[in-house]
Design a protein around this motif. Structure first.
Motif, PDB file in Angstrom:
ATOM      1  N   SER A  27       2.747  -2.872   4.641  1.00 16.07           N
ATOM      2  CA  SER A  27       2.446  -1.467   4.879  1.00 16.07           C
ATOM      3  C   SER A  27       3.469  -0.827   5.807  1.00 16.07           C
ATOM      4  O   SER A  27       4.041  -1.500   6.665  1.00 16.07           O
ATOM      5  N   CYS A  28       3.638   0.471   5.658  1.00 13.41           N
ATOM      6  CA  CYS A  28       4.448   1.249   6.610  1.00 13.41           C
ATOM      7  C   CYS A  28       3.583   1.746   7.770  1.00 13.41           C
ATOM      8  O   CYS A  28       4.085   2.428   8.658  1.00 13.41           O
ATOM      9  N   ILE A  74       0.835  -1.205   0.000  1.00 14.23           N
ATOM     10  CA  ILE A  74       0.000   0.000   0.000  1.00 14.23           C
ATOM     11  C   ILE A  74       0.869   1.253   0.000  1.00 14.23           C
ATOM     12  O   ILE A  74       1.914   1.294   0.643  1.00 14.23           O
ATOM     13  N   THR A  75       0.428   2.230  -0.760  1.00 13.90           N
ATOM     14  CA  THR A  75       0.964   3.581  -0.687  1.00 13.90           C
ATOM     15  C   THR A  75      -0.215   4.512  -0.885  1.00 13.90           C
ATOM     16  O   THR A  75      -1.216   4.120  -1.490  1.00 13.90           O
ATOM     17  N   ASP A 111      -2.336   3.754   4.654  1.00 12.83           N
ATOM     18  CA  ASP A 111      -1.449   2.672   5.112  1.00 12.83           C
ATOM     19  C   ASP A 111      -2.098   1.860   6.231  1.00 12.83           C
ATOM     20  O   ASP A 111      -2.133   0.627   6.185  1.00 12.83           O
ATOM     21  N   SER A 112      -2.590   2.549   7.254  1.00 16.60           N
ATOM     22  CA  SER A 112      -3.177   1.829   8.392  1.00 16.60           C
ATOM     23  C   SER A 112      -4.579   1.328   8.077  1.00 16.60           C
ATOM     24  O   SER A 112      -4.967   0.247   8.542  1.00 16.60           O
ATOM     25  N   THR A 167       3.477   9.596  -3.072  1.00 18.82           N
ATOM     26  CA  THR A 167       2.774   8.487  -3.721  1.00 18.82           C
ATOM     27  C   THR A 167       3.158   8.332  -5.184  1.00 18.82           C
ATOM     28  O   THR A 167       3.400   7.212  -5.652  1.00 18.82           O
ATOM     29  N   ARG A 212      -1.794  10.879   2.661  1.00 20.83           N
ATOM     30  CA  ARG A 212      -2.215  11.071   4.048  1.00 20.83           C
ATOM     31  C   ARG A 212      -3.017  12.371   4.135  1.00 20.83           C
ATOM     32  O   ARG A 212      -2.992  13.190   3.240  1.00 20.83           O
ATOM     33  N   SER A 272       9.607   2.580   1.189  1.00 21.76           N
ATOM     34  CA  SER A 272       8.708   2.240   0.087  1.00 21.76           C
ATOM     35  C   SER A 272       9.380   1.320  -0.925  1.00 21.76           C
ATOM     36  O   SER A 272       8.745   0.432  -1.488  1.00 21.76           O
TER      37      SER A 272
END
Length: 158
Positions: free
Chosen positions: A39-40, A5-6, A46-47, A133, A9, A108
């Motif tokens: 995910s980061c 995922i990217t 991300d979350s 992104t 935010r 990433s």
């Protein structure tokens, strides 16, 4: 299937609802016993993605861009970050200390190297800063990883 995922935010509340629903639909396209989400686990897509993978019965792996990464995230997100990190089947680290744009891009790049496909919550616009992104999508495509763009109708960034 290993999905990364990217994404942007700080999305407005209405966009968050649209993106969360799109992420859930994306995750549900995959069998839970085969699904690993990478995910980061930053605030935002991300979350949301990591939680959707777990809710669907999949596993998550976390990439930590820098040892000071958590401190650079909003304080209100720390509890979610900590919970998702605890639930990770595996944790990958860049080895970097300072949470900079370069560290985020390095994270990433590790993420892209771990996945079969990248899910990008992306409005199609250029990155607003290095490691955004658009940069992650371009890196994935240069490295033969398909980037599946999710930008629901009606979503806005600001």
């Amino acid at each position: 299937m290993r999905l990364g995922i990217t994404g942007h935010r700080g999305l407005p509340e209405q966009s968050e609802k649209l993106v969360r629903a799109a992420l859930q639909r994306e995750v549900q396209r995959h069998r839970p016993d085969d699904l690993v989400g990478v995910s980061c686990i930053a605030d935002g897509p991300d979350s949301w993605f990591a939680q959707a993978v777990l809710d669907h019965g999949g596993r998550i792996e976390v990439v930590i861009p820098a040892s000071s990464y958590r401190e650079g995230l909003p304080a209100w997100h720390h509890a979610t970050y900590d919970e998702l990190l605890q639930r990770a089947a595996e944790v990958h680290r860049t080895g970097l200390d300072e949470s900079t744009s370069e560290a985020h891009m390095a994270g990433s790049e590790i993420l892209v190297g771990l996945v079969d496909e990248l899910v990008a919550v992306w409005d199609g616009q250029p990155a607003r800063g290095y490691g955004g992104t658009a940069d992650v999508v371009a890196y994935a495509e240069r490295n033969g990883v398909t980037a599946r763009v999710l930008w629901p109708e009606g979503a806005t960034r600001d």
